[in-house]
Design a protein around this motif. Structure first.
Motif, PDB file in Angstrom:
ATOM      1  N   VAL A   1      88.379 -51.469  29.242  1.00  0.00           N
ATOM      2  CA  VAL A   1      88.726 -52.205  30.365  1.00  0.00           C
ATOM      3  C   VAL A   1      89.915 -51.372  31.021  1.00  0.00           C
ATOM      4  CG1 VAL A   1      89.861 -54.309  31.206  1.00  0.00           C
ATOM      5  CG2 VAL A   1      88.243 -54.321  29.321  1.00  0.00           C
ATOM      6  N   LEU A   2      89.799 -50.942  32.149  1.00  0.00           N
ATOM      7  CA  LEU A   2      90.823 -50.240  32.726  1.00  0.00           C
ATOM      8  C   LEU A   2      90.977 -48.895  31.953  1.00  0.00           C
ATOM      9  CD1 LEU A   2      93.519 -52.762  33.812  1.00  0.00           C
ATOM     10  CD2 LEU A   2      91.913 -52.045  35.170  1.00  0.00           C
ATOM     11  N   GLY A   3      90.076 -48.370  31.422  1.00  0.00           N
ATOM     12  CA  GLY A   3      89.911 -46.994  30.595  1.00  0.00           C
ATOM     13  C   GLY A   3      90.627 -47.001  29.161  1.00  0.00           C
ATOM     14  N   ALA A   4      90.929 -48.356  28.829  1.00  0.00           N
ATOM     15  CA  ALA A   4      91.529 -48.707  27.399  1.00  0.00           C
ATOM     16  C   ALA A   4      90.374 -49.592  26.936  1.00  0.00           C
ATOM     17  CB  ALA A   4      93.001 -48.974  27.306  1.00  0.00           C
ATOM     18  N   HIS A   5      90.714 -49.463  25.255  1.00  0.00           N
ATOM     19  CA  HIS A   5      89.777 -50.464  24.548  1.00  0.00           C
ATOM     20  C   HIS A   5      90.373 -51.946  24.971  1.00  0.00           C
ATOM     21  CE1 HIS A   5      88.622 -53.059  20.925  1.00  0.00           C
ATOM     22  NE2 HIS A   5      87.613 -52.129  20.899  1.00  0.00           N
ATOM     23  N   TRP A   6      89.357 -53.017  25.108  1.00  0.00           N
ATOM     24  CA  TRP A   6      89.937 -54.239  25.537  1.00  0.00           C
ATOM     25  C   TRP A   6      90.786 -54.843  24.367  1.00  0.00           C
ATOM     26  CZ3 TRP A   6      89.714 -58.407  22.217  1.00  0.00           C
ATOM     27  CH2 TRP A   6      88.548 -58.255  21.029  1.00  0.00           C
ATOM     28  N   GLY A   7      90.897 -54.561  23.198  1.00  0.00           N
ATOM     29  CA  GLY A   7      91.873 -54.908  22.217  1.00  0.00           C
ATOM     30  C   GLY A   7      93.242 -54.625  22.536  1.00  0.00           C
ATOM     31  N   LEU A   8      93.526 -53.677  23.337  1.00  0.00           N
ATOM     32  CA  LEU A   8      94.914 -53.075  23.614  1.00  0.00           C
ATOM     33  C   LEU A   8      95.439 -54.196  24.746  1.00  0.00           C
ATOM     34  CD1 LEU A   8      94.826 -49.213  22.980  1.00  0.00           C
ATOM     35  CD2 LEU A   8      95.479 -51.099  21.330  1.00  0.00           C
ATOM     36  N   LEU A   9      94.497 -54.339  25.632  1.00  0.00           N
ATOM     37  CA  LEU A   9      94.803 -55.080  26.727  1.00  0.00           C
ATOM     38  C   LEU A   9      95.124 -56.319  26.423  1.00  0.00           C
ATOM     39  CD1 LEU A   9      95.027 -55.536  30.022  1.00  0.00           C
ATOM     40  CD2 LEU A   9      92.696 -56.010  30.031  1.00  0.00           C
ATOM     41  N   ALA A  10      94.240 -56.970  25.583  1.00  0.00           N
ATOM     42  CA  ALA A  10      94.287 -58.230  25.089  1.00  0.00           C
ATOM     43  C   ALA A  10      95.804 -58.529  24.274  1.00  0.00           C
ATOM     44  CB  ALA A  10      93.278 -58.703  24.089  1.00  0.00           C
TER      45      ALA A  10
ATOM     46  N   GLY B   1      89.255 -62.555  25.070  1.00  0.00           N
ATOM     47  CA  GLY B   1      88.800 -61.163  25.365  1.00  0.00           C
ATOM     48  C   GLY B   1      87.686 -60.619  24.557  1.00  0.00           C
ATOM     49  N   SER B   2      87.724 -61.194  23.166  1.00  0.00           N
ATOM     50  CA  SER B   2      86.218 -60.821  22.672  1.00  0.00           C
ATOM     51  C   SER B   2      84.826 -61.356  23.105  1.00  0.00           C
ATOM     52  CB  SER B   2      86.401 -61.142  21.159  1.00  0.00           C
ATOM     53  OG  SER B   2      85.336 -61.186  20.246  1.00  0.00           O
TER      54      SER B   2
ATOM     55  N   GLY C   1      93.498 -58.408  14.283  1.00  0.00           N
ATOM     56  CA  GLY C   1      92.342 -58.472  15.123  1.00  0.00           C
ATOM     57  C   GLY C   1      92.179 -57.458  16.237  1.00  0.00           C
ATOM     58  N   ALA C   2      92.708 -57.986  17.349  1.00  0.00           N
ATOM     59  CA  ALA C   2      92.766 -57.193  18.816  1.00  0.00           C
ATOM     60  C   ALA C   2      93.563 -55.747  18.598  1.00  0.00           C
ATOM     61  CB  ALA C   2      93.297 -57.970  20.075  1.00  0.00           C
ATOM     62  N   LEU C   3      94.647 -55.822  18.158  1.00  0.00           N
ATOM     63  CA  LEU C   3      95.671 -54.711  18.330  1.00  0.00           C
ATOM     64  C   LEU C   3      94.800 -53.649  16.987  1.00  0.00           C
ATOM     65  CD1 LEU C   3      98.001 -52.712  18.852  1.00  0.00           C
ATOM     66  CD2 LEU C   3      99.046 -53.974  17.062  1.00  0.00           C
TER      67      LEU C   3
END
Length: 248
Positions: free
Chosen positions: A18-27, A82-83, A172-174
């Motif tokens: 998402v926006l060029g980065a893994h969605w977990g970092l955005l979340a 996000g998941s 989890g996300a991070l």
């Protein structure tokens, strides 16, 4: 595009980005930002009430005491959504429902977290004194005359709610986001533990919280599942919940 002899479609290269980065970092960023925004808003509300002698004093109202835990909801809700939106679903991304092995590893790591926290807090108590070593639960529930039912609910939040939301965020996300970029597991373990300690906002107890975060995160490292670290986190929080019930 398909592989030769394989009818299954090849997933796109950018799946999960998402926006060029893994969605977990955005979340992680969104959840943490929301956490601090809501915390500031609630702090402002409490300050306004405390400054008005004729106003409602929040600590005297059992249901509103639980407002202290509202920001934590965002810590788990954002990674969950996000998941569902960008990932492979909560079960695949996190392994949230504990298995038998998760329970064993989680209880063992939670026990180590308790031992490390106890020993380090004793040492820090000698350095900083009891005033600076009082935890957030002590401050939130100091002078509370709530009904037993609300205290039981608050204890459940401490043992179940906080471990669930915080583990979805950190282990989890991070964790997933950092692992996507092939960062070594030991580095992810230390980084998530450090951020876990920082979130609690207790500078005097940072060393103890860091050690506890490493012990809790070890459950995720060993099993690869958030369910194990959630059990470890719940085990670590259990004495605090019991103290809440007995001390109030």
């Amino acid at each position: 595009m398909q592989r030769e002899g394989d009818d299954r479609p090849v997933p796109p290269v950018r799946t999960g980005l998402v926006l060029g980065a893994h969605w977990g970092l955005l979340a992680f960023v969104l959840a943490l930002g929301g956490y601090y925004a809501v915390s500031l808003a609630l702090s402002a509300l409490a300050t306004i009430d405390a400054a008005d002698p004729t106003g409602i004093r929040l600590p005297q109202l059992g249901p509103l005491v639980l407002l202290a835990f509202v920001p934590n909801i965002l810590l788990g809700l954002v990674p969950w959504l996000g998941s569902l939106r960008w990932g492979n679903g909560v079960r695949a991304d996190f392994g949230l429902l504990p298995t038998g092995r998760d329970l064993k590893v989680g209880l063992a790591c939670g026990g180590f977290a308790l031992l490390a926290g106890y020993l380090l807090n004793l040492m820090l108590l000698q350095i900083y004194g009891s005033e600076r070593m009082s935890g957030p639960l002590t401050e939130v529930f100091r002078g509370v005359s709530a009904e037993v039912g609300w205290l039981v609910l608050a204890a459940i939040v401490v043992v179940v709610g906080a471990p669930l939301t915080e583990e979805l965020l950190f282990r989890g996300a991070l964790w997933n986001g950092l692992a996507h970029y092939r960062i070594p597991n030991w580095a992810i373990l230390l980084l998530t533990a450090l951020l876990f300690a920082q979130l609690h906002g207790e500078p005097a107890r940072t060393v103890a919280l860091l050690a506890q975060g490493v012990a809790i995160g070890s459950a995720r490292l060993i099993t690869g599942r958030v369910g194990a670290s959630m059990v470890a986190h719940a085990t670590n929080n259990l004495p605090a919940a019991l103290f809440l019930l007995i001390g109030s």
